[in-house]
Design a protein around this motif. Sequence first.
Motif, mmCIF file in Angstrom:
data_model
loop_
_atom_site.group_PDB
_atom_site.id
_atom_site.type_symbol
_atom_site.label_atom_id
_atom_site.label_comp_id
_atom_site.label_asym_id
_atom_site.label_seq_id
_atom_site.Cartn_x
_atom_site.Cartn_y
_atom_site.Cartn_z
ATOM 1 N N THR A 1 0.839 -1.199 0.000
ATOM 2 C CA THR A 1 0.000 0.000 0.000
ATOM 3 C C THR A 1 0.872 1.246 0.000
ATOM 4 O OG1 THR A 1 -0.078 0.076 2.412
ATOM 5 C CG2 THR A 1 -1.835 -1.176 1.309
ATOM 6 N N LYS A 2 0.243 2.412 -0.159
ATOM 7 C CA LYS A 2 0.976 3.672 -0.117
ATOM 8 C C LYS A 2 1.642 3.893 1.239
ATOM 9 C CE LYS A 2 -2.590 6.068 -1.344
ATOM 10 N NZ LYS A 2 -3.502 7.201 -1.609
ATOM 11 N N GLU A 3 0.963 3.413 2.293
ATOM 12 C CA GLU A 3 1.502 3.570 3.648
ATOM 13 C C GLU A 3 2.669 2.628 3.911
ATOM 14 O OE1 GLU A 3 -1.918 2.787 3.208
ATOM 15 O OE2 GLU A 3 -2.425 4.910 3.104
ATOM 16 N N GLY A 4 2.819 1.632 3.068
ATOM 17 C CA GLY A 4 3.854 0.619 3.249
ATOM 18 C C GLY A 4 3.274 -0.617 3.901
ATOM 19 N N GLY A 5 3.652 -1.762 3.420
ATOM 20 C CA GLY A 5 3.154 -3.021 3.963
ATOM 21 C C GLY A 5 1.791 -3.383 3.410
ATOM 22 N N PRO A 6 1.238 -4.486 3.894
ATOM 23 C CA PRO A 6 -0.052 -4.961 3.407
ATOM 24 C C PRO A 6 -1.209 -4.063 3.861
ATOM 25 C CG PRO A 6 1.112 -6.688 4.627
ATOM 26 C CD PRO A 6 1.856 -5.414 4.821
ATOM 27 N N PRO B 1 -2.524 -9.302 13.636
ATOM 28 C CA PRO B 1 -1.319 -9.622 12.836
ATOM 29 C C PRO B 1 -1.688 -9.998 11.403
ATOM 30 C CG PRO B 1 -1.787 -11.365 14.426
ATOM 31 C CD PRO B 1 -2.746 -10.257 14.708
ATOM 32 N N PHE B 2 -0.751 -9.732 10.516
ATOM 33 C CA PHE B 2 -0.942 -10.082 9.115
ATOM 34 C C PHE B 2 -0.834 -11.591 8.928
ATOM 35 C CE2 PHE B 2 0.859 -5.712 8.604
ATOM 36 C CZ PHE B 2 -0.275 -5.141 8.071
ATOM 37 N N LEU B 3 -1.441 -12.086 7.856
ATOM 38 C CA LEU B 3 -1.290 -13.486 7.481
ATOM 39 C C LEU B 3 0.045 -13.620 6.751
ATOM 40 C CD1 LEU B 3 -4.882 -14.014 6.044
ATOM 41 C CD2 LEU B 3 -4.073 -14.541 8.350
ATOM 42 N N THR B 4 0.696 -14.735 6.903
ATOM 43 C CA THR B 4 1.976 -14.934 6.220
ATOM 44 C C THR B 4 1.929 -16.215 5.392
ATOM 45 O OG1 THR B 4 2.887 -16.082 8.143
ATOM 46 C CG2 THR B 4 3.312 -13.720 7.987
ATOM 47 N N ARG B 5 2.620 -16.142 4.255
ATOM 48 C CA ARG B 5 2.740 -17.309 3.371
ATOM 49 C C ARG B 5 4.178 -17.376 2.851
ATOM 50 N NH1 ARG B 5 -2.160 -15.841 -0.548
ATOM 51 N NH2 ARG B 5 -3.765 -15.659 1.031
ATOM 52 N N TYR B 6 4.635 -18.578 2.691
ATOM 53 C CA TYR B 6 5.972 -18.776 2.135
ATOM 54 C C TYR B 6 5.861 -18.759 0.623
ATOM 55 C CZ TYR B 6 10.482 -20.861 1.067
ATOM 56 O OH TYR B 6 11.741 -21.101 0.561
ATOM 57 N N GLU B 7 6.350 -17.685 -0.002
ATOM 58 C CA GLU B 7 6.332 -17.509 -1.455
ATOM 59 C C GLU B 7 7.630 -16.813 -1.863
ATOM 60 O OE1 GLU B 7 2.821 -15.451 -2.764
ATOM 61 O OE2 GLU B 7 1.480 -16.762 -1.637
ATOM 62 N N PRO B 8 8.724 -17.554 -1.971
ATOM 63 C CA PRO B 8 10.024 -16.920 -2.231
ATOM 64 C C PRO B 8 10.103 -16.142 -3.548
ATOM 65 C CG PRO B 8 10.217 -19.329 -2.215
ATOM 66 C CD PRO B 8 8.820 -18.992 -1.840
ATOM 67 N N GLY B 9 9.271 -16.458 -4.526
ATOM 68 C CA GLY B 9 9.326 -15.746 -5.809
ATOM 69 C C GLY B 9 8.494 -14.476 -5.843
ATOM 70 N N HIS B 10 7.755 -14.191 -4.819
ATOM 71 C CA HIS B 10 6.876 -13.018 -4.777
ATOM 72 C C HIS B 10 7.720 -11.753 -4.628
ATOM 73 C CE1 HIS B 10 3.710 -10.277 -3.455
ATOM 74 N NE2 HIS B 10 2.817 -11.189 -3.839
ATOM 75 N N PRO B 11 7.366 -10.670 -5.336
ATOM 76 C CA PRO B 11 8.170 -9.438 -5.245
ATOM 77 C C PRO B 11 8.174 -8.804 -3.847
ATOM 78 C CG PRO B 11 6.309 -9.149 -6.765
ATOM 79 C CD PRO B 11 6.299 -10.568 -6.320
ATOM 80 N N ASP B 12 7.181 -9.104 -3.010
ATOM 81 C CA ASP B 12 7.126 -8.530 -1.671
ATOM 82 C C ASP B 12 7.612 -9.499 -0.590
ATOM 83 O OD1 ASP B 12 6.126 -6.063 -2.527
ATOM 84 O OD2 ASP B 12 4.075 -6.846 -2.576
ATOM 85 N N ALA B 13 8.249 -10.579 -0.994
ATOM 86 C CA ALA B 13 8.769 -11.550 -0.020
ATOM 87 C C ALA B 13 9.973 -10.958 0.715
ATOM 88 C CB ALA B 13 9.175 -12.842 -0.733
ATOM 89 N N ASP B 14 10.082 -11.305 2.000
ATOM 90 C CA ASP B 14 11.238 -10.843 2.762
ATOM 91 C C ASP B 14 12.438 -11.759 2.474
ATOM 92 O OD1 ASP B 14 10.811 -13.149 4.249
ATOM 93 O OD2 ASP B 14 10.058 -12.104 6.018
ATOM 94 N N ALA B 15 13.507 -11.585 3.205
ATOM 95 C CA ALA B 15 14.735 -12.363 2.981
ATOM 96 C C ALA B 15 14.520 -13.857 3.187
ATOM 97 C CB ALA B 15 15.841 -11.862 3.911
#
Length: 140
Positions: free
Chosen positions: A36-41, A77-91
């Motif tokens: 989002t514009k604010e940053g994050g989901p 809390p936000f929902l989390t999913r393991y998606e390493p190819g996603h552009p918004d994935a963390d390290a």
Amino acid sequence: MSINQILDIASSGLAAQRLRVQLIASNIANSETTRTKEGGPYRRRDAVFQAQDQGGFGEALSAAGVRVASIQTSQEPFLTRYEPGHPDADANGVVRYPNVNPVEEMVNLTEASRSYEANIASVRTAKSMASSALEILRVQ
């Protein structure tokens, strides 16, 4: 209680439920928005209602209607999913998704729609009562 007061109360309920439906639609539309514009989901939003004080005569009119006191942003809390190819994935390859549960939103939408319909029924009943009163006056 006058017909105008009944219509004022019902119209405040209609306006409040209309805003609630708009927020629910926004929540559903953004249930997969990870940036989002604010940053994050996207964070779920919900209307908080409050009794509207009309300053009437006695207890019957002390809480006549409703208003939207605020629009709260969920801090769940936000929902989390393991998606390493996603552009918004963390390290670690984890993507944070909005804290929106579409099933819960649909239940809220049903409730808001029924509340809206109940307010419309109040308006129709008040209109019918006013018409009946005018008809009685016209006949005599």
